[in-house]
Design an enzyme around this catalytic site. Structure first.
Site, PDB file in Angstrom:
ATOM      1  CE1 TYR A   1      65.421  55.447   2.842  1.00 13.28           C
ATOM      2  CE2 TYR A   1      63.879  56.886   1.713  1.00 13.28           C
ATOM      3  CZ  TYR A   1      64.187  56.070   2.771  1.00 13.28           C
ATOM      4  OH  TYR A   1      63.269  55.867   3.779  1.00 13.28           O
TER       5      TYR A   1
ATOM      6  CG  ASP B   1      62.877  54.469  -6.019  1.00 10.39           C
ATOM      7  OD1 ASP B   1      61.884  55.198  -6.234  1.00 10.39           O
ATOM      8  OD2 ASP B   1      63.346  54.262  -4.886  1.00 10.39           O
TER       9      ASP B   1
ATOM     10  CE  LYS C   1      59.869  61.731  -1.628  1.00 12.62           C
ATOM     11  NZ  LYS C   1      60.892  60.694  -1.701  1.00 12.62           N
TER      12      LYS C   1
HETATM   13  C1  LIG Z   1      61.012  59.374  -0.908  1.00 16.70           C
HETATM   14  C2  LIG Z   1      61.597  58.210  -1.603  1.00 16.70           C
HETATM   15  C3  LIG Z   1      61.247  56.893  -1.268  1.00 16.70           C
HETATM   16  C4  LIG Z   1      60.398  56.560  -0.069  1.00 16.70           C
HETATM   17  O1  LIG Z   1      59.122  57.087  -0.171  1.00 16.70           O
HETATM   18  P1  LIG Z   1      58.269  57.280   1.187  1.00 16.70           P
HETATM   19  O2  LIG Z   1      56.936  57.726   0.687  1.00 16.70           O
HETATM   20  O3  LIG Z   1      59.005  58.286   1.981  1.00 16.70           O
HETATM   21  O4  LIG Z   1      58.226  55.961   1.852  1.00 16.70           O
HETATM   22  C5  LIG Z   1      61.728  55.865  -2.040  1.00 16.70           C
HETATM   23  N1  LIG Z   1      62.535  56.097  -3.094  1.00 16.70           N
HETATM   24  C6  LIG Z   1      62.910  57.343  -3.437  1.00 16.70           C
HETATM   25  C7  LIG Z   1      63.780  57.548  -4.621  1.00 16.70           C
HETATM   26  C8  LIG Z   1      62.469  58.444  -2.695  1.00 16.70           C
HETATM   27  O5  LIG Z   1      62.887  59.664  -3.010  1.00 16.70           O
END
Ligand SMILES: *Cc1c(COP(=O)(O)O)cnc(C)c1O
Length: 436
Positions: free
Chosen positions: A146, A241, A274
């Site tokens: 994601y 990511d 995060k």
């Molecule tokens: C949480 C997450 C996102 C999205 O971040 P948001 O602050 O919720 O938009 C993107 N990539 C990864 C791997 C994530 O865990």
């Protein structure tokens, strides 16, 4: 033993009148596991309390950001000070430089970064940058990863390597995902075939190095090495990511772990979120100077944000990063997470429940299957009903894990050895009910 949830039920009914599904982010709704979501009143350290004043040991930590636990005094003080100085200016501040410097110090593959307000925004901007910097359109991602909810990334695999993706959400026109190729995670052969077919048109390969959105699945070292080699060979950018893994699995993030196994390894662009916001809306993307200088106002790739680098959010993130940069922080966090995972494995074994688990730094995952899965399709073979029974068994006994089997878990510095031991004892009780 079922805890009273009447005040949560009342709030949920009220919420559903004014917010779709009663929640502002879907997985909070408990749709996968059933039951009433708990409405949180307050949190401190490793715990939070719901509307019925029931206490939970929190293994979500706001889905990762709360690595210090809730209400860490140094972070609270920094935020309180920042608030007295102003909420938002729409003009640059020194603290944005300090935060950027602090992040770059720990993640040397990045020479510059830009601050934004969410992981979605950071991921979306990283894709635009990769396309702008390479002059190419196609992007590659992996099933089960994601990267936020930007249109081009809400996509599932098409039928075969020659076809590109299909939208996974209504409202995403097929044309918008026609450049997104989706492959199986950890599948070297597919990766090689995809590059042979599309490599010269590929702007970037985007990957969660340790995938935390299909529970917890590591990219194998040989797979990651091929990702790096093929990107370099074909001139595509490797986008890590690390919104979840950044400053969570190690101070140097997941890339530092791959760099130990693959000499000279680094991604081209890194996406963070995060933990770097410590619980406030803050995220970033960054990379080498030559790539980052493609961004406006220097270069042709446009991106902007009214609240980007917000002074309260940067104070929160900076205070958090300063705490986790202290010597020994990650060693202590890792050994705590490890003892949780080992304890859960032993408890499951003692009750005859097929179980596997893995962890890195303050992030963990477990599966109700004997072997750790390597890709999304295998994760999804988990018996849903069993997972839901486990989830509700833990919840009823005051242990809060993610309400879906495809989510990772998080341990914070505030979790005590006693919290871990209590969790393992409770888990064993629940495993016993599962094995019947
Ligand atoms: C949480 C997450 C996102 C999205 O971040 P948001 O602050 O919720 O938009 C993107 N990539 C990864 C791997 C994530 O865990």
């Amino acid at each position: 033993m079922t805890r009273n949830t009447d005040l949560n039920d009342t709030l949920f009914d009220r919420a559903k009148q004014v917010i779709p599904g009663g929640v502002n982010s879907p997985v909070r709704a408990f749709k996968a596991v059933g039951g009433t979501p708990r409405f949180i009143k307050r949190a401190q350290g490793a715990y939070f309390w719901d509307a019925n004043d029931q206490r939970f040991i929190d293994y979500i930590g706001s889905w990762g950001p709360m690595i210090l636990g809730h209400g860490h005094p140094a972070v609270v003080a920094a935020v309180q000070q920042a608030v007295t100085e102003g909420f938002s200016f729409g003009a640059p501040t020194e603290r944005e430089i300090e935060l950027a410097e602090e992040i770059l110090k720990q993640v040397p593959s990045m020479e510059m970064l830009r601050l934004v307000s969410s992981g979605t925004e950071a991921g979306m901007s990283a894709i635009r940058l990769a396309r702008g910097a390479t002059g190419r359109s196609k992007i590659l991602k992996f099933e089960g990863c994601y990267h936020g909810h930007a249109d081009a990334l809400l996509v599932k695999a098409g039928s075969g390597l020659a076809t590109f993706g299909n939208p996974t959400s209504a409202g995403v026109p097929p044309e918008v995902v026609q450049h997104t190729l989706v492959l199986e995670y950890n599948n070297v052969q597919q990766l090689e075939e995809a590059f042979a077919l599309h490599g010269k048109d590929m702007a970037c390969l985007m990957i969660e190095p340790i995938a935390g959105n299909m529970n917890f699945v590591r990219a194998s070292v040989p797979f990651m090495q091929r990702c790096r080699e093929l990107c370099s060979e074909y001139g595509a950018l490797l986008v890590f990511d690390e919104v979840m893994t950044g400053f969570r699995v190690a101070l140097g993030s997941a890339q530092s772990i791959y760099a130990q196994a693959i000499p000279g390894f680094k991604p081209d662009i890194t996406v963070l979120g995060k933990v770097i916001g410590g619980g406030m809306p803050l995220a970033a993307f960054g990379g080498p100077r030559a790539i980052m200088e493609q961004m406006a106002p220097l270069g042709p790739v446009y991106q902007a944000g009214t609240l980007s680098g917000n002074p309260v959010a940067t104070a929160c993130g900076l205070a958090t990063l300063r705490e986790i940069s202290k010597p020994g922080f990650f060693d202590a966090l890792s050994s705590k997470t490890r003892s949780l995972v080992d304890g859960l494995k032993a408890a499951a074994a003692a009750e005859g429940v097929p179980f596997s688990a893995d962890c890195q730094g303050g992030m963990f995952g477990f599966f109700l299957m004997p072997e750790l899965p390597q890709n999304y399709a295998t994760v999804m073979k988990t018996d849903n009903a069993r997972f839901n029974a486990l989830f509700h068994g833990l919840l009823d006994r005051g242990v809060y894990i993610a309400p879906a089997l495809y989510e990772a878990g998080f341990v914070s510095a505030a979790h005590s050895e006693q919290d871990i031991a209590d969790t393992v004892t409770i888990a064993r009780e629940v495993f016993r009910t599962l094995s019947k």
